[in-house]
Enzyme design. Structure first.
Site, PDB file in Angstrom:
ATOM      1  N   ASP A 295      11.307  52.102  30.340  1.00 51.75           N
ATOM      2  CA  ASP A 295      11.167  52.790  29.063  1.00 51.75           C
ATOM      3  C   ASP A 295      12.010  52.012  28.047  1.00 51.75           C
ATOM      4  O   ASP A 295      12.726  51.059  28.381  1.00 51.75           O
ATOM      5  CB  ASP A 295      11.578  54.272  29.152  1.00 51.75           C
ATOM      6  CG  ASP A 295      10.976  55.090  28.001  1.00 51.75           C
ATOM      7  OD1 ASP A 295      10.481  54.485  27.031  1.00 51.75           O
ATOM      8  OD2 ASP A 295      11.010  56.338  28.062  1.00 51.75           O
TER       9      ASP A 295
HETATM   10  C1  NOJ Z   1      10.286  56.126  24.565  1.00 55.10           C
HETATM   11  C2  NOJ Z   1       9.540  57.231  25.246  1.00 55.10           C
HETATM   12  O1  NOJ Z   1      10.373  57.866  26.201  1.00 55.10           O
HETATM   13  C3  NOJ Z   1       8.278  56.774  25.940  1.00 55.10           C
HETATM   14  O2  NOJ Z   1       7.598  57.881  26.426  1.00 55.10           O
HETATM   15  C4  NOJ Z   1       7.442  55.962  25.004  1.00 55.10           C
HETATM   16  O3  NOJ Z   1       6.258  55.570  25.646  1.00 55.10           O
HETATM   17  C5  NOJ Z   1       8.250  54.771  24.550  1.00 55.10           C
HETATM   18  N1  NOJ Z   1       9.427  55.213  23.833  1.00 55.10           N
HETATM   19  C6  NOJ Z   1       7.441  53.831  23.668  1.00 55.10           C
HETATM   20  O4  NOJ Z   1       7.223  54.390  22.455  1.00 55.10           O
END
Ligand code: NOJ
Length: 768
Positions: A295
Site C-alpha cells: 500500500d
Molecule cells: C491507500 C489506500 O489504503 C489504498 O486502498 C489505495 O488503493 C491506495 N492508497 C492508492 O490510492
C-alpha cells in the site's frame, strides 16, 4: 485462443484500429504461452530493469496518499524513460495513459509497458453505492454487474488495474473505511469479494472491458485498534484464520490477479515485511501467482513503525517479506540493486516478483498492444452512459435497507397533496457519490429532492427546507471537516413546513467526506443540529420518513426508537435520489439487509453478531439484581439493529425447519430446509439466511455464524421451500490445531430473515 491485433505497437496506427470491432478482439494467451514469454523476457533483463518493474509511481492527476519525500519525484517522466518504473497509479484518462505509455514503450531498452492502477472503488464515472451499501443488497449478480460496468468505464479510460475490492472484515464503526468493505461477516464478505472480482476481471483479463482486480488490504486492516485508521492491530491466530483471511482466500481461489497489502502489523510484524502472511500463507499455502503491491509508502512506513532501521533495511525486509511492488516509497528504487549486489537479497526473489508483475501485463494483453486500453473514443462512448446509469439506479434501490416502518408509513402515495423534503443532505448532489469517487463529477448525483420531485404525480407539491447545515468548505483532503456553526435557526422553518405537509421526508446522516480513508471518528452519532431537528419534526407530524445517508453505522437511539419509519440508504452513488424515491413511493419493494450491526452507542463498539459466548452471558437465574454477568450497567448489550436485519413492504413467515437427518457421519452430507411464505399482499424479495453454531469445539466458536443465504422473489401469498446443504465445509473452521476441518459434536442450525429471529434445530456430526 491467441488473437494478436494487427495494430501492434504504433500508436498512430492504433487510433484507426480502435473501433468497436476492437472490443471484440482479444489477445488471450494461454497460461504456458504466458509463462514462456515471461521467462524469455526475464532472461533478457538486467537487474536494474527488473527492479524498475517493482516500482510504482503516482501520477499527478489525483492524490491518494502523502507524496514521498525522497527519490526521484520531481520529474516522473524522466524516471519512466530510464526504466525505473513498472507501474503508475493515478494517471487518468486515455490521453494521459497513452502519453506515459509511449515513454515506457518507446524510450526504454526493452519497451516493457506500464500497468496503470487506480482506485475504482465503487465506479469510475458512473458511481454505484458505496461498497458497504452494495453489500447490503446481498445480491451477488447485481454486485457483479456493477463491477462489470466500473471495469468497462475504467478500462476504456486507460486503466488496467482497479485497486479493489477491499475485503477487510470490519467491526468498528469508528473506522472511516468501514464504508469500503462488505461489513462484519467473513462469509458474506467472501461471497461479495468473489462477485466483485468476477465483475471486474470478467472471464478474460485481455478483454478490453475488464481490469485486473486487487484483493486488499491483506491483511487485518479492518481490525485497527479503536477504529483509528493506520493503527496497529491485535489479532489472535483464531481470529486471523477464521475472520480475517477467508475473504482473501476466496478471492485468490476466484483468480484475483493481484493483492495489495495493508498498513498494519499482524503479531508485531508489519504486513509489508511479513513473510508468514505473504510468503507462507498467500504465495505458499494458497498458491497465489500474482504480484503483491505494497500500500502507499508501507515500505517506508516500516521505519516509522520501528520495524526497519532505515529505508534500506525496510526495502530488505519488504523484499524478503514477499512484497513485489513498491507503491510510492522509492525504497526498492534506491536500495534493491545494492541489496542484491551485497548478497543480502537473493536475486531469485527479485525474479519471482518480476515474474508475477510481467504475468499480469501479459494477461492484460499489454505486450501485444500497450495502448489498447488508452482510447479516447471508447472513453467517451463507454463512460457515464444512460445504460450505466440505469444499472446504478437499480443498484441504489437494491442497497437500501428498510430499518423500521411503524404503522406502514411507507410507501408514500404519489398523489399526496404536499410533501416536505427536509435536510441539508436532501438537497445535496455531492454527498451520495461518497469520498472514493474516482472520476465522478462533483455534484453529479441525483439528490433526494430531485428524486422525489421526479417521482410524484403532477398534483403533488414538493417543498424543501434546509433544516440544518452539515459541513462547509473544501472537504476532500482536509484533516477536519468544518461542521458549520449551525445555531439551529433553520429548524423553525422546517417545522412549519412539516406542520403543513401531508408527509415529511427528512434526510440526515453524514456528508461525503465524513467516512473513507483517514476519517475515523470517536463519535458516531448525528452531528450538529440533526437530532434536534428530528425531535422537533416528530412533535408536529407523525408521518416522518427518515432517510439516513451515511458511510458508517450511526448510533442515535432516540432516532431509532422514536421516528416511525427509517430507511438506511448509505451513500448510494450517481442515481441516489431516484433509487430512494423508487423505494419511498413503492415502485420498488426494499429487500436490503444490514451487513453490519448498528450499535446503540459508540461505547458498545466493537459490536458484531458473530461473537463468541462469554462464560456469563446472562443474569444469574432467579437473581437478576446480581452484577456478576457480562453486561453494561448503563446500556443494553444488544445492538440497535442486528446484522442481517431489513424489512420489506410485505411480510415473511418462516416455518417447518427440517433436517434431512438429525445426525451424519464425517464425509456425508445432509440438508436443512425451511418454508418461507410471503404473508403480505405485495410481491417482495427476501434474503433467507442460514446460521450455525458449533456448540462445543476445540476452540470457542461464535454464537452464530452465517453459512449460507439465498435472495428470492416471492409473489403475494407464495410459499417456497429453501434448502441448504450441510457438509464439512459448512460446519468446519480453523480449530486449536489451526487446520480447517469440521469437528464431531453437536451443532445448532438456524434459519431466518436476520441473525436473531431464527428457527433452530439440533444436528450432530459423528466420527466415521
Ligand atoms: C491507500 C489506500 O489504503 C489504498 O486502498 C489505495 O488503493 C491506495 N492508497 C492508492 O490510492
Amino acid at each position: 485462443m491467441k488473437t494478436i491485433l494487427a495494430c501492434i505497437t504504433f500508436s498512430v496506427l492504433l487510433l484507426s484500429c480502435k473501433t468497436d470491432t476492437a472490443v471484440a478482439q482479444q489477445t488471450t494467451l494461454i497460461e504456458p504461452e504466458i509463462e514462456q514469454k515471461v521467462e524469455d523476457l526475464l532472461s533478457r533483463m538486467t537487474l536494474e530493469e527488473k527492479v524498475g518493474q517493482m516500482n510504482q509511481y503516482n501520477g499527478t492527476w489525483d492524490v491518494t496518499g502523502p507524496p514521498p519525500t525522497t527519490g526521484d519525484n520531481a520529474n516522473k517522466y524522466e524516471a519512466l524513460a530510464s526504466g525505473k518504473v513498472g507501474s503508475m497509479l493515478n494517471v487518468l484518462g486515455a490521453e494521459a495513459t497513452r502519453e506515459a505509455q509511449e515513454i515506457a514503450v518507446e524510450e526504454t531498452r526493452l519497451g516493457i509497458p506500464l500497468i496503470f492502477g487506480y482506485d475504482v472503488i465503487h465506479g469510475y464515472k458512473t458511481i454505484f453505492p458505496i461498497p458497504l451499501g452494495e453489500a447490503a443488497s446481498w445480491d451477488l449478480e447485481a454486485i457483479k454487474k456493477n463491477n462489470t460496468i466500473a471495469a468497462k468505464e475504467a478500462a476504456s479510460a486507460g486503466i488496467h488495474w482497479a485497486f479493489s475490492p477491499m475485503m477487510d472484515v470490519s467491526r468498528d464503526a469508528r473506522w472511516g473505511r468501514v464504508m469500503e468493505g462488505a461489513g462484519e461477516d467473513p462469509y458474506l464478505a467472501s461471497k461479495v469479494a468473489v462477485a466483485r472480482v468476477q465483475g471486474l476481471q470478467g472471464e478474460d483479463l485481455s478483454d478490453l472491458n475488464t481490469v485486473a482486480a486487487t484483493a486488499k488490504h491483506f491483511a487485518g486492516y479492518g481490525f485497527v485498534v479503536a477504529g483509528l485508521d493506520y493503527n496497529t492491530t491485535e489479532i489472535n491466530r483464531n481470529t486471523l484464520l477464521n475472520m480475517v483471511l477467508p475473504p482473501f482466500k476466496a478471492a485468490v481461489d476466484a483468480g484475483v490477479a493481484t493483492v495489495m497489502n495493508s498498513f498494519n502489523d499482524v503479531n508485531g510484524i508489519p504486513v509489508t515485511g511479513n513473510a508468514f502472511l505473504q510468503r507462507d500463507i498467500l504465495k505458499g499455502d494458497w498458491g497465489f501467482k500474482g504480484p503483491i503491491l505494497s500500500d502507499w509508502n508501507t515500505i517506508g512506513e516500516m521505519t516509522i513503525n520501528g520495524y526497519a532501521a532505515d529505508l534500506k533495511d525496510a526495502a530488505y525486509k519488504a523484499a524478503t517479506g514477499g512484497t513485489d511492488m513498491d507503491m510510492e516509497t522509492r525504497g526498492y528504487e534506491q536500495h534493491l540493486v545494492e541489496l542484491v549486489e551485497e548478497g543480502k537479497v537473493d536475486e531469485a526473489l527479485i525474479d519471482d516478483a518480476v515474474r508475477r508483475i510481467l504475468r499480469v501485463k501479459f494477461q492484460l494483453g499489454l505486450f501485444e498492444d500497450p495502448y489498447r486500453y488508452s482510447d479516447s473514443l471508447r472513453e467517451n462512448q463507454n463512460t457515464y452512459t444512460e445504460e450505466n446509469r440505469a444499472v446504478a439506479r437499480e443498484a441504489a434501490r437494491k442497497s437500501i435497507v428498510l430499518l423500521k416502518n411503524k404503522n406502514d408509513v411507507l410507501p408514500l402515495s404519489k398523489d399526496l397533496g404536499s410533501i416536505a423534503v427536509i435536510g441539508d443532505l436532501a438537497d445535496d448532489k455531492d454527498t451520495p457519490i461518497g469520498s472514493w469517487r474516482a472520476q465522478a463529477t462533483a455534484n453529479s448525483a441525483v439528490s433526494l429532492l430531485e428524486g422525489v420531485k421526479a417521482a410524484v404525480n403532477d398534483g403533488t407539491e414538493v417543498h424543501f427546507a434546509q433544516g440544518y447545515t452539515l459541513a462547509i468548505g473544501d472537504r476532500a483532503f482536509v484533516n477536519e471537516l468544518t461542521f458549520a456553526d449551525d445555531d439551529g435557526s433553520d429548524i423553525p422553518e422546517a417545522v412549519r413546513l412539516a406542520q403543513n405537509s401531508d408527509a415529511v421526508i427528512v434526510a440526515v446522516g453524514e456528508e461525503a467526506f465524513q467516512s473513507g480513508e483517514g476519517r475515523s471518528q470517536t463519535d458516531i452519532s448525528l452531528k450538529g443540529k440533526q437530532l434536534e431537528l428530528l425531535q422537533e419534526l416528530k412533535k408536529v407530524n407523525d408521518n416522518v420518513v427518515v432517510v439516513l445517508m451515511n458511510g458508517r453505522p450511526i448510533a442515535e437511539p432516540w432516532m431509532y426508537e422514536n421516528m416511525p419509519s427509517i430507511l438506511e440508504t448509505w451513500h448510494l452513488g450517481t442515481e441516489a435520489g431516484n433509487g430512494i424515491a423508487d423505494v419511498i413511493f413503492g415502485d420498488y419493494n426494499p429487500a436490503g439487509k444490514l451487513p453490519v450491526s448498528i450499535p446503540r452507542s459508540v461505547g458498545q463498539v466493537p459490536i458484531y453478531y458473530n461473537h463468541v459466548s462469554t462464560g456469563r452471558p446472562n443474569a444469574t437465574p432467579g437473581q437478576p439484581e446480581m452484577v456478576f454477568w457480562s453486561h453494561y450497567t448503563d446500556e443494553e448489550k444488544t445492538p440497535q439493529y442486528y446484522f442481517g436485519h431489513g424489512l420489506s413492504y410485505t411480510t415473511f413467515e418462516y416455518d417447518n425447519l427440517k433436517l434431512s437427518k438429525d445426525s451424519m457421519k464425517m464425509g456425508e452430507a445432509a440438508t436443512v430446509s425451511v418454508e418461507v411464505t410471503n404473508t403480505g399482499d405485495r410481491a417482495g424479495e427476501e434474503v433467507v439466511q442460514l446460521y450455525i453454531q458449533d456448540v462445543a469445539a476445540s476452540t470457542i466458536r461464535p454464537v452464530r455464524e452465517l453459512k449460507g443465504f439465498e435472495k428470492l422473489m416471492f409473489e403475494a401469498g407464495e410459499t417456497k421451500t429453501i434448502t441448504f446443504e450441510l457438509n464439512e465445509e459448512v460446519l468446519g473452521f480453523y480449530g486449536a490445531d489451526e487446520t480447517f476441518k469440521a469437528e464431531p459434536g453437536e451443532f445448532k442450525i438456524m434459519v431466518g430473515g436476520n441473525a436473531t429471529d431464527v428457527l433452530t434445530e439440533s444436528f450432530s456430526l459423528n466420527e466415521k
